[in-house]
Design an enzyme around this catalytic site. Structure first.
Site: not given
Length: 474
Positions: A66, A128
């Site tokens: 990610c 993130h």
């Protein structure tokens, strides 16, 4: 300032500049949508979006997990330039892997660059890119509005156990509020969902349409992994449908470019924290999350812009990637990036509008760490895609694999020995590129096809890190 003043005096200049929405799912595989061939999971809204726009079968992200994947979309650069080699975790874990602790806010990015063209900007959902390890919040990167994120669903005793299940609906509500408030000002909106990343816990209402998928049929009392996963993906689709309907109601759909994609391939069922997300589909491809085989890095890519992007088109030839997103929207918005910010991607606006031609730049990847799960998916450390050819190799050449990716989707027939000239050409390119990347520790098992300990953290020390251990698998 003069540019913004000119736009204020001549709003018609905005007419050719689209509003832009970038929807990024989490751990959704290439084969998880109906329009990509899934026969189990119902995704009518994304299927309709594909019919209204163009579905790309060769859409890549630039990392198999990610944080680095998101960095590539956001900056137009390979994430290793910014020492983002894996997912951001704690400072101790980041340091042990030779990583930065966050993407530096001064790096030119989608939000800050769109603002220079008069766009109002928003980020809603998962981030993130470093705030979880003490870094700046998203609004430090040029966003005018930052909505609910994964942090708002903290796992405290008072937290709603269905937060993740309800999160996409919450995010879409905020998106529509932002779009309405934007008025006539063009907007750039990032909607990065939490679903279908583990841990999934759909509501009973979301589960009901998939009662047939219970572990032993509809009368069995326990939900199966597929029932939970399918329910989660269908709700994701439902909420995106709400966003599209709201956009139309607000009169914004005709001049809005939308990209829907995923940050990496589906999770591996053997990973300890995979939960029910490990049953996602990589379609016909070998590899899953963390792997540099196709299933880890080839993802859905659906783009819609009514009247501009051809409707009902399935584009099989053009190769697109996350690093192409920022140079493409900069061109559409009339943005000139700083001279010292070199894009690793390329402007593919003509491809979006209907043309089809080979890339001018190859795509390259690296993965420095252990890959748990099925050995079949354990790829070498480096990969390069150039035209029809894909080469995977370890820097020491302990593994060298060459595939004609248009003929061998599952990457089973290694033809390296039959094409030494192509091997040498691609190996030279990816090796030269790898030498430009920041140095750092590598897992001793990186690039190896080993049995390992499925679902367990790797306990062996990282190269160059003494007794320090690798991070837990995430």
């Amino acid at each position: 300032m003069r540019f913004i003043l000119l736009l204020a005096l001549c709003p018609s200049l905005f007419a050719a500049r689209p509003n832009i929405i970038f929807i990024l799912a989490d751990d959704l595989g290439w084969g998880d949508l109906g329009c990509y061939g899934n026969k189990t999971i119902q995704t009518p809204n994304l299927d309709a979006m594909a019919k209204q726009g163009t579905l790309f079968t060769q859409f890549y992200v630039n990392a198999s997990v990610c944080s680095p994947s998101r960095c590539a979309f956001f900056t137009g650069q390979y994430p290793s330039r910014h020492r983002i080699h894996g997912h951001y975790a704690t400072k101790q874990q980041n340091d042990a892997r030779g990583m930065s602790n966050w993407l530096e806010p001064q790096v030119p990015n989608a939000a800050s660059l769109m603002k220079t063209a008069g766009y109002t900007t928003a980020h809603i959902g998962k981030w993130h890119l470093g705030s979880n390890s003490g870094g700046p919040p998203p609004d430090a990167y040029g966003f005018d509005f930052v909505g609910t994120s994964e942090k708002d669903g903290a796992n405290g005793p008072a937290a709603d156990p269905y937060f993740r299940a309800k999160s996409t609906a919450i995010f879409v509500d905020e998106c529509l509020q932002f779009i309405e408030k934007a008025g006539d000002t063009p907007f750039y909106l990032q909607l990065w969902t939490l679903v279908p990343h583990a841990t999934l816990n759909p509501t009973p209402e979301q589960m009901a349409p998939y009662a047939r998928l219970r572990a032993n049929g509809k009368d069995f009392p326990h939900a199966s992994a597929m029932q939970i996963f399918a329910a989660s993906v269908t709700d994701l689709d439902t909420q995106i449908g709400r966003l599209l309907a709201g956009l139309e109601k607000l009169g914004k759909d005709e001049n809005t470019l939308i990209l829907f994609s995923s940050d990496n391939g589906p999770e591996d069922i053997h990973i300890g924290n995979a939960g029910h997300s490990g049953v996602g589909s990589a379609g016909p491809f070998r590899g899953r999350k963390r792997s540099l085989y196709e299933g880890g890095i080839r993802v859905p890519g659906i783009l819609r812009w009514p009247g501009k992007i051809p409707a009902g088109r399935i584009e099989d030839k053009a190769i697109m990637a996350g690093v192409d997103w920022l140079p493409t929207i900069c061109k559409l918005a009339g943005v000139t990036p700083p001279a010292d910010h070199t894009f690793d991607g390329e402007d593919v606006g003509d491809v979006l509008l209907g043309q089809s031609h080979p890339r001018t730049k190859p795509l390259m990847w690296e993965w420095r760490f252990n890959i748990s799960g099925e050995p079949f998916h354990h790829s070498p450390e480096l990969a390069i895609r150039d035209g029809d050819w894909k080469l995977l190799m370890n820097p020491d050449r302990s593994r060298v694999e060459l595939y004609d990716i248009t003929k061998d989707l599952t990457q089973l027939n290694n033809v390296a020995e039959h094409h030494p000239d192509i091997v040498e050409k691609l190996a030279a390119q990816v090796t030269t590129w790898a030498k430009t990347l920041p140095s750092g520790p590598r897992d001793p098992t990186a690039g190896q096809m080993h049995s390992g300990m499925p679902g367990k953290p790797d306990s062996r020390p990282l190269k160059g890190q003494g007794k320090k251990k690798n991070e837990p698998v995430k």
